[in-house]
Design an enzyme around this catalytic site. Sequence first.
Site, short mmCIF file in Angstrom:
data_model
loop_
_atom_site.label_atom_id
_atom_site.label_comp_id
_atom_site.label_asym_id
_atom_site.label_seq_id
_atom_site.Cartn_x
_atom_site.Cartn_y
_atom_site.Cartn_z
CG HIS A 1 -1.85 5.10 -1.79
ND1 HIS A 1 -2.43 5.99 -2.67
CD2 HIS A 1 -2.29 3.87 -2.15
CE1 HIS A 1 -3.20 5.32 -3.51
NE2 HIS A 1 -3.14 4.03 -3.23
CB CYS B 1 -5.77 -1.49 -3.50
SG CYS B 1 -6.01 0.28 -3.70
CB CYS C 1 -0.88 0.03 1.24
SG CYS C 1 -1.83 -1.46 1.57
NE ARG D 1 -9.66 2.87 -4.83
CZ ARG D 1 -8.85 2.16 -5.62
NH1 ARG D 1 -8.98 0.85 -5.71
NH2 ARG D 1 -7.91 2.75 -6.31
#
Lengths: 288, 135
Positions: free
Chosen positions: A206, A249, A202, A245
């Site tokens: 991000h 992802c 992740c 979501r």
Amino acid sequence: MINETKGKKMNHISTKTIAGLLLLGLSSLVSASPESDAKAFKKYFTDRFPDVPYNDYINGAYTIDKSGRENWEAIEEFPPYEPFIDEGRAMWEKPFKNGKTFKTACFPDGPAIKHKYPMWDKEKKMVMTLPLALNNCLKANGEKPMKYKKGPINNIMAYLAYEARGKKINVVIPKDEPGALAAYEEGKKFYFQRRGQLNFSCASCHMQNAGLKLRSEILSPALGHPSGFPVYRSKWGTVGTLHRRFTGCNKQVRAKAFKAHGPEYRNLEYFLTAMSNGLEWNGPSARK
Amino acid sequence: MIHQAKSLAKSVVGKKSTILLAATLGLGGLFFSTTASAAGLGVQQTSAERGQEIAFTRKLGNCLACHHINGGVSGGTIAPPLVGMKLRFPDRAQLRAQIYDPRVKNPDTSMLPFGAHSILTPAQLEDLVEFLYTL
């Protein structure tokens, strides 16, 4: 298969990632607390984007995507999620077959309750999320539980998010509950763990690459991420939940998606939301 | 594609049959994809051309997601532009190794281990390297 074996291997050998975590002060190796993690998390972004006011981080990619922002602000003037809020209000108020409602049966403080989740459930010894609590309530009252990613769950979540707008994100990891800290640590590990055939965590997108462009899309910063959910996503053509979501992802990096509101994603939500403590809840919202 | 196939046909066959062949090709182009009709006539993409397709296609290399590449639309800004590749990687094997598993040189890289994770086949890697050397 590749996903799992590679992922595990990566966990042991990605020394640089661990070094990165140490730099951020985010590794349990230096006995970081959730509080110091959140501080380091915030600092990472405020250092990276010194011009962005902290309270702006609730706006996803639009926090830093200046040209997309105008477009988005225009969309938010006639929000596409509005009908979902209305539907959700009707769900909240509609009595169950036993005559009780969500409020009278389970959530006396409602409808502004979204800011209380995710929370550590001392009795169940697990992270409790709002969708899971809603479904537990339905089941306890002889009603059919909702699906977690698509459908009516998004109506009621849109309504409950709307009612909690402006409340502060304040995830508590109780110190007297070792399970709570363990769940938080699991979520943190998940966040920084590379996974999938494409080998992304992740954090790869991000944190490490936030603000840079993936083709023409600006990667959104992790800080504030959960604030706007559920979101009306143009790509979906409807409102979707945070766990939908997460699933998307994971699939995008060709990794195994986990069960919505299963332990992995609940712990991930616990960690991710705690990192945004102090920001405001701002759901529902519109995204590309 | 059709254009290339036509000129090839011209050089291979005599003048008289050229017109007929060209007409057939034109029809073929109408009903089949250009690649299919060209392939049917034995006209193959070069390795570098296949490599470009791999670099630009989302489900394959998707190099454009992160890199600017001349000739590609909306390249990303995550990684350096792909230019002067022969200069940057005079050793072909090194360039291939970098795509195969960039973690060897930088464990913290965002780049995908295209070979190590079998995202691309060895043949596709070769085509990709061939294309990159044209940049």
